[in-house]
Design an enzyme around this catalytic site. Sequence first.
Site, PDB file in Angstrom:
ATOM      1  N   SER A 144      39.045  36.783  51.494  1.00  0.00           N
ATOM      2  CA  SER A 144      40.481  36.871  51.175  1.00  0.00           C
ATOM      3  C   SER A 144      41.244  35.900  52.065  1.00  0.00           C
ATOM      4  CB  SER A 144      40.953  38.306  51.458  1.00  0.00           C
ATOM      5  OG  SER A 144      42.364  38.378  51.431  1.00  0.00           O
ATOM      6  N   TYR A 156      41.689  45.885  57.146  1.00  0.00           N
ATOM      7  CA  TYR A 156      41.312  45.084  55.972  1.00  0.00           C
ATOM      8  C   TYR A 156      41.124  43.626  56.385  1.00  0.00           C
ATOM      9  CZ  TYR A 156      41.350  42.783  51.455  1.00  0.00           C
ATOM     10  OH  TYR A 156      41.011  42.005  50.376  1.00  0.00           O
TER      11      TYR A 156
HETATM   12  N1  LIG Z   1      43.452  41.823  44.493  1.00  0.00           N
HETATM   13  C1  LIG Z   1      43.747  41.029  45.508  1.00  0.00           C
HETATM   14  O1  LIG Z   1      44.929  40.733  45.784  1.00  0.00           O
HETATM   15  C2  LIG Z   1      42.641  40.420  46.334  1.00  0.00           C
HETATM   16  C3  LIG Z   1      42.944  39.303  47.140  1.00  0.00           C
HETATM   17  C4  LIG Z   1      41.934  38.729  47.902  1.00  0.00           C
HETATM   18  C5  LIG Z   1      40.656  39.260  47.877  1.00  0.00           C
HETATM   19  N2  LIG Z   1      40.393  40.353  47.116  1.00  0.00           N
HETATM   20  C6  LIG Z   1      39.021  40.886  47.124  1.00  0.00           C
HETATM   21  O2  LIG Z   1      38.487  40.771  45.820  1.00  0.00           O
HETATM   22  C7  LIG Z   1      37.463  41.734  45.638  1.00  0.00           C
HETATM   23  C8  LIG Z   1      37.653  42.437  44.296  1.00  0.00           C
HETATM   24  O3  LIG Z   1      38.874  43.127  44.331  1.00  0.00           O
HETATM   25  P1  LIG Z   1      39.796  43.316  43.041  1.00  0.00           P
HETATM   26  O4  LIG Z   1      41.124  42.779  43.370  1.00  0.00           O
HETATM   27  O5  LIG Z   1      39.105  42.855  41.848  1.00  0.00           O
HETATM   28  O6  LIG Z   1      39.956  44.912  43.097  1.00  0.00           O
HETATM   29  P2  LIG Z   1      39.512  46.063  42.074  1.00  0.00           P
HETATM   30  O7  LIG Z   1      39.960  45.737  40.701  1.00  0.00           O
HETATM   31  O8  LIG Z   1      39.971  47.321  42.709  1.00  0.00           O
HETATM   32  O9  LIG Z   1      37.910  45.975  42.106  1.00  0.00           O
HETATM   33  C9  LIG Z   1      37.145  46.483  43.180  1.00  0.00           C
HETATM   34  C10 LIG Z   1      35.711  46.630  42.722  1.00  0.00           C
HETATM   35  O10 LIG Z   1      34.906  47.079  43.831  1.00  0.00           O
HETATM   36  C11 LIG Z   1      34.098  48.149  43.376  1.00  0.00           C
HETATM   37  N3  LIG Z   1      33.757  49.070  44.453  1.00  0.00           N
HETATM   38  C12 LIG Z   1      34.607  49.684  45.316  1.00  0.00           C
HETATM   39  N4  LIG Z   1      33.902  50.515  46.120  1.00  0.00           N
HETATM   40  C13 LIG Z   1      32.606  50.411  45.742  1.00  0.00           C
HETATM   41  C14 LIG Z   1      31.413  51.035  46.175  1.00  0.00           C
HETATM   42  N5  LIG Z   1      31.402  51.925  47.185  1.00  0.00           N
HETATM   43  N6  LIG Z   1      30.250  50.707  45.563  1.00  0.00           N
HETATM   44  C15 LIG Z   1      30.235  49.816  44.547  1.00  0.00           C
HETATM   45  N7  LIG Z   1      31.340  49.199  44.090  1.00  0.00           N
HETATM   46  C16 LIG Z   1      32.509  49.496  44.680  1.00  0.00           C
HETATM   47  C17 LIG Z   1      34.941  48.855  42.301  1.00  0.00           C
HETATM   48  O11 LIG Z   1      34.093  49.568  41.403  1.00  0.00           O
HETATM   49  P3  LIG Z   1      33.915  51.158  41.333  1.00  0.00           P
HETATM   50  O12 LIG Z   1      35.187  51.785  41.812  1.00  0.00           O
HETATM   51  O13 LIG Z   1      33.612  51.411  39.887  1.00  0.00           O
HETATM   52  O14 LIG Z   1      32.738  51.435  42.219  1.00  0.00           O
HETATM   53  C18 LIG Z   1      35.551  47.652  41.596  1.00  0.00           C
HETATM   54  O15 LIG Z   1      34.667  47.145  40.633  1.00  0.00           O
HETATM   55  C19 LIG Z   1      37.523  42.654  46.853  1.00  0.00           C
HETATM   56  O16 LIG Z   1      36.491  42.300  47.750  1.00  0.00           O
HETATM   57  C20 LIG Z   1      38.890  42.356  47.456  1.00  0.00           C
HETATM   58  O17 LIG Z   1      38.899  42.585  48.852  1.00  0.00           O
HETATM   59  C21 LIG Z   1      41.349  40.940  46.324  1.00  0.00           C
END
Ligand SMILES: NC(=O)c1ccc[n+]([C@@H]2O[C@H](COP(=O)([O-])OP(=O)(O)OC[C@H]3O[C@@H](n4cnc5c(N)ncnc54)[C@H](OP(=O)(O)O)[C@@H]3O)[C@@H](O)[C@H]2O)c1
Length: 238
Positions: A144, A156
Site C-alpha cells: 500500500s 496497518y
Molecule cells: N482498498 C484500498 O484502499 C487499498 C489500498 C492499498 C492497498 N490495499 C490492499 O489491497 C488488498 C486487497 O484489499 P481490497 O481493497 O481489495 O479489500 P477487500 O475488498 O476487503 O478484500 C480483502 C480480501 O482479503 C480476504 N481476506 C481477509 N482476511 C482473510 C483471511 N483471514 N483469509 C483469507 N482471505 C482473507 C477477503 O476474503 P474473505 O473475507 O472472503 O476471506 C477479501 O477477498 C489488501 O492487502 C489491502 O491492504 C487496499
Amino acid sequence: MLTGKLNGKIVLVTGASSGIGEATALALATDGAKVAIAARRADRLDDLANRIRRTGGTALPIPADVTDEAQASAMVEQVLREYGRLDMLLAVAGVGVAAPFKNTAPAEYRQMVDVNILGLLYPIHTALPTMQRQGAGHIVVVSSGAGRYIHPSVVYSGTKHAVSAIAESLRREIGKDGIRVTSIEPGAVRTEFTQNMRDDVRQAVELRLGDMEQLESADVAAAILYAVTQPPGSMSIS
Ligand SMILES: NC(=O)c1ccc[n+]([C@@H]2O[C@H](COP(=O)([O-])OP(=O)(O)OC[C@H]3O[C@@H](n4cnc5c(N)ncnc54)[C@H](OP(=O)(O)O)[C@@H]3O)[C@@H](O)[C@H]2O)c1
C-alpha cells in the site's frame, strides 16, 4: 486489452473473493491464465469461478483462511496437485483498521499482523521450493502507499511497511533463481476494505478521503497484469 502472454499460466490469487483480488483474478483469467482463487467466503469464490468459466476461462475455487498455516499451505499444495506447477502467486488478502494506535484494540492489530504478514508469508513459504525447482515464478504482493510513507493508521501502516520490506528483501534473495517479486502499492481504492472497518473508524476514513478520486479495483488489476506480462529482463537483479 488482451496480451495473450498468460495462456496456460497457473496463478494462485489470495483475497479473490472481493475487491482487488477478485478484479485481478478476472483480468488474468481473461488473458488466458488458469486461476486458483482463494479466500474464506466460498460462495463468493464459486460466483467468481462461474463468471470466469462462462467466458471460457478456467478457475479453481479454494476456500481457505490464510492466517491458518495448515490451510494456507494446503491451498498451495492443492494447486500443485491439480496443475503440477505454479507460475504466479498473488498475495492480495489483507485487512485494515485504519485508526490511530490508541484507538486500535489488540484483537484488531493481531488480525492485521496475522492476515497482512503471516497470511502472506505462509503461502510464499510453501510455494517457494516449487518455484525454485521450476527455475521460474513470480510472486506479487499487494502492499500500500501506507507501506511506503508514514500514515495515521499505525498498525496497518506498520504491516504494509513490513510487506514492502519483505518483498524487496525476498527479491534480492531469490531473484537470482529466476523468481520475480513485485510489490504493488496502491493509494485509496474503492472496495469493501473500508466498509469492513468498525463504524467510527470507517466514518473517520471516509471523512479523510472526502471527495478524493479513488482508484477502482480494475485499475489495480491492470497494474498487476502489466507487471506479470513484462519481459524477464525488465526485472533482473544485478
Ligand atoms: N482498498 C484500498 O484502499 C487499498 C489500498 C492499498 C492497498 N490495499 C490492499 O489491497 C488488498 C486487497 O484489499 P481490497 O481493497 O481489495 O479489500 P477487500 O475488498 O476487503 O478484500 C480483502 C480480501 O482479503 C480476504 N481476506 C481477509 N482476511 C482473510 C483471511 N483471514 N483469509 C483469507 N482471505 C482473507 C477477503 O476474503 P474473505 O473475507 O472472503 O476471506 C477479501 O477477498 C489488501 O492487502 C489491502 O491492504 C487496499
